[in-house]
Design an enzyme around this catalytic site. Sequence first.
Site, PDB file in Angstrom:
ATOM      1  N   ASN A  35     -10.026  -0.178   1.736  1.00 12.06           N
ATOM      2  CA  ASN A  35      -8.456  -0.100   1.135  1.00 12.06           C
ATOM      3  C   ASN A  35      -8.254  -0.354  -0.247  1.00 12.06           C
ATOM      4  O   ASN A  35      -8.365  -1.604  -0.621  1.00 12.06           O
ATOM      5  CB  ASN A  35      -7.941  -1.097   2.181  1.00 12.06           C
ATOM      6  N   CYS A  87       0.680  -1.182   0.072  1.00  5.91           N
ATOM      7  CA  CYS A  87       0.047  -0.161  -0.049  1.00  5.91           C
ATOM      8  C   CYS A  87       0.988   1.331   0.219  1.00  5.91           C
ATOM      9  O   CYS A  87       0.310   2.471  -0.162  1.00  5.91           O
ATOM     10  CB  CYS A  87      -1.016  -0.003   1.251  1.00  5.91           C
ATOM     11  N   HIS A  89      -2.851   7.128   3.630  1.00  6.65           N
ATOM     12  CA  HIS A  89      -3.114   5.966   3.200  1.00  6.65           C
ATOM     13  C   HIS A  89      -4.585   5.479   3.962  1.00  6.65           C
ATOM     14  O   HIS A  89      -4.674   5.483   4.998  1.00  6.65           O
ATOM     15  CB  HIS A  89      -2.201   4.824   3.379  1.00  6.65           C
TER      16      HIS A  89
HETATM   17  N1  COA Z   1     -17.400  -8.739  11.916  1.00  4.51           N
HETATM   18  C1  COA Z   1     -17.471  -9.076  13.123  1.00  4.51           C
HETATM   19  N2  COA Z   1     -16.623  -9.333  13.870  1.00  4.51           N
HETATM   20  C2  COA Z   1     -15.332  -9.478  13.482  1.00  4.51           C
HETATM   21  C3  COA Z   1     -15.025  -9.023  12.127  1.00  4.51           C
HETATM   22  C4  COA Z   1     -16.321  -8.639  11.480  1.00  4.51           C
HETATM   23  N3  COA Z   1     -16.100  -8.392  10.026  1.00  4.51           N
HETATM   24  N4  COA Z   1     -13.759  -9.087  11.867  1.00  4.51           N
HETATM   25  C5  COA Z   1     -13.235  -9.575  13.048  1.00  4.51           C
HETATM   26  N5  COA Z   1     -14.349  -9.414  14.203  1.00  4.51           N
HETATM   27  C6  COA Z   1     -14.070 -10.157  15.546  1.00  4.51           C
HETATM   28  C7  COA Z   1     -12.729 -10.659  15.626  1.00  4.51           C
HETATM   29  O1  COA Z   1     -13.044 -12.180  15.356  1.00  4.51           O
HETATM   30  C8  COA Z   1     -12.625 -10.622  17.010  1.00  4.51           C
HETATM   31  O2  COA Z   1     -13.430 -11.432  17.848  1.00  4.51           O
HETATM   32  P1  COA Z   1     -12.853 -12.335  19.333  1.00  4.51           P
HETATM   33  O3  COA Z   1     -12.735 -11.177  20.093  1.00  4.51           O
HETATM   34  O4  COA Z   1     -14.153 -13.263  19.602  1.00  4.51           O
HETATM   35  O5  COA Z   1     -11.728 -13.039  18.714  1.00  4.51           O
HETATM   36  C9  COA Z   1     -13.080  -9.182  17.283  1.00  4.51           C
HETATM   37  O6  COA Z   1     -14.070  -8.797  16.084  1.00  4.51           O
HETATM   38  C10 COA Z   1     -12.067  -8.164  17.416  1.00  4.51           C
HETATM   39  O7  COA Z   1     -11.215  -8.397  16.395  1.00  4.51           O
HETATM   40  P2  COA Z   1      -9.652  -7.621  16.326  1.00  4.51           P
HETATM   41  O8  COA Z   1      -8.989  -8.301  15.377  1.00  4.51           O
HETATM   42  O9  COA Z   1      -9.142  -7.349  17.724  1.00  4.51           O
HETATM   43  O10 COA Z   1     -10.496  -6.091  15.939  1.00  4.51           O
HETATM   44  P3  COA Z   1      -9.958  -4.765  15.571  1.00  4.51           P
HETATM   45  O11 COA Z   1     -10.699  -3.714  16.385  1.00  4.51           O
HETATM   46  O12 COA Z   1      -8.399  -4.928  15.853  1.00  4.51           O
HETATM   47  O13 COA Z   1     -10.244  -4.599  14.266  1.00  4.51           O
HETATM   48  C11 COA Z   1      -9.092  -4.848  11.952  1.00  4.51           C
HETATM   49  C12 COA Z   1      -9.746  -5.482  13.188  1.00  4.51           C
HETATM   50  C13 COA Z   1      -8.696  -5.850  11.065  1.00  4.51           C
HETATM   51  C14 COA Z   1     -10.094  -3.921  11.362  1.00  4.51           C
HETATM   52  C15 COA Z   1      -8.098  -3.991  12.474  1.00  4.51           C
HETATM   53  O14 COA Z   1      -7.120  -4.550  13.234  1.00  4.51           O
HETATM   54  C16 COA Z   1      -7.041  -3.410  11.407  1.00  4.51           C
HETATM   55  O15 COA Z   1      -7.843  -2.453  10.632  1.00  4.51           O
HETATM   56  N6  COA Z   1      -5.970  -3.750  11.001  1.00  4.51           N
HETATM   57  C17 COA Z   1      -4.894  -2.835  10.041  1.00  4.51           C
HETATM   58  C18 COA Z   1      -5.399  -3.531   8.776  1.00  4.51           C
HETATM   59  C19 COA Z   1      -4.571  -3.017   7.717  1.00  4.51           C
HETATM   60  O16 COA Z   1      -4.346  -1.523   7.750  1.00  4.51           O
HETATM   61  N7  COA Z   1      -4.212  -3.739   6.723  1.00  4.51           N
HETATM   62  C20 COA Z   1      -3.726  -3.292   5.495  1.00  4.51           C
HETATM   63  C21 COA Z   1      -2.346  -2.557   5.760  1.00  4.51           C
HETATM   64  S1  COA Z   1      -1.899  -1.590   4.314  1.00  4.51           S
END
Ligand code: COA
Length: 330
Positions: free
Chosen positions: A271, A114, A241
């Site tokens: 994204n 990205c 980004h």
């Molecule tokens: N719907 C409902 N629940 C979801 C879900 C969805 N689409 N995706 C994940 N969950 C759940 C998980 O399973 C987890 O459940 P658990 O607590 O029972 O295990 C809970 O939500 C929390 O998950 P977590 O990963 O801690 O959530 P988060 O607040 O960190 O958000 C992302 C997850 C992926 C959105 C976030 O970590 C993120 O944006 N990370 C960076 C991604 C990124 O930038 N990628 C590209 C880089 S260029």
Amino acid sequence: MTAGRAAVVCGIGAALPPDVVPNADLTARLDTTDEWIRSRTGIAQRHVAGPDLSTTDLAAQAAADALATGEPATAQALVVATTTPDRCCPATAPAVATRLGLTGIPAHDLAAGCTGFLYALATAAGLIAADTARTVLVVGVDRLATLPDPADRTTVPLFGDGAAAVLLRRGSTDEAGALGPIVLGSDGTGAELIRADRPGALHMDGADVFRQAVDRMSTASRQAATAAGWDLADVDRLAPHQANSRITAFVARQLGVAADRQLGNIAETGNTGAASIPLLLARSAADGRLHPGHRTLLTAFGAGLTWGATTLTWPDLCPVRLPEGTAHDR
Ligand code: COA
């Protein structure tokens, strides 16, 4: 960079697939909710390319628009940043150049996740400084919606497809549109945090990526501002980004950039990888949130791991023609 060999933004274009996938379409087939996706990521919809719309197609559309708004409306070199080319070989850029009627110019792809657009800006600035070309098209294009496992609720909602391009010309460092120093970095020890061995097999450690994205973008932004001789208080617009609105909010908070100076369009695109920053610039210029004269700080983070940042004062460009289907509530 000496005066007269700076890279100056002089045109911009964008392309988004016409098919829009709102969160409601995902909740019908995945164990997720619109509320979860919006509150945890800021995303309301994403554009997704059908099988008849390739990475090359999107790149060529965006590049043609950038050329059409450009002054001069021509390019002597082309760089395409993408992690999702149509084929392993050959690269995307020569085909895009030929579609633009520019067969013969230097044209190549680069992959930097990205952060690809910022790496491509640096490459283009180098081509201009080396006297290889006086005008360079830089395209950021990705079809990131092809990467997640379609059954994975943790990654499917995050990604969309799109392309955007800027035209750079040789000019002076003191002109509006001149790129400031470009800060870039990478860390292969984090290679496993975001990886896809093939389409449909994306693995991401979301929480670790989140933390690293905030740290790396904040640090790179400070370095780019310092290298440009800017105080962070001088920044009129932050163009980060678009991976997660909570990531960009943390970055802005760390930099002390107020909410009314942050640009964002993740609600409507998700994204879009290497397309993310130029799409954001095109969108913001079209809807008036980004004006000529705004001191603008760009920063990105992505797979690799990679990161970067740079500065420019937004130039007075021809009006940007926005792709259809982008007028979503934000
Ligand atoms: N719907 C409902 N629940 C979801 C879900 C969805 N689409 N995706 C994940 N969950 C759940 C998980 O399973 C987890 O459940 P658990 O607590 O029972 O295990 C809970 O939500 C929390 O998950 P977590 O990963 O801690 O959530 P988060 O607040 O960190 O958000 C992302 C997850 C992926 C959105 C976030 O970590 C993120 O944006 N990370 C960076 C991604 C990124 O930038 N990628 C590209 C880089 S260029």
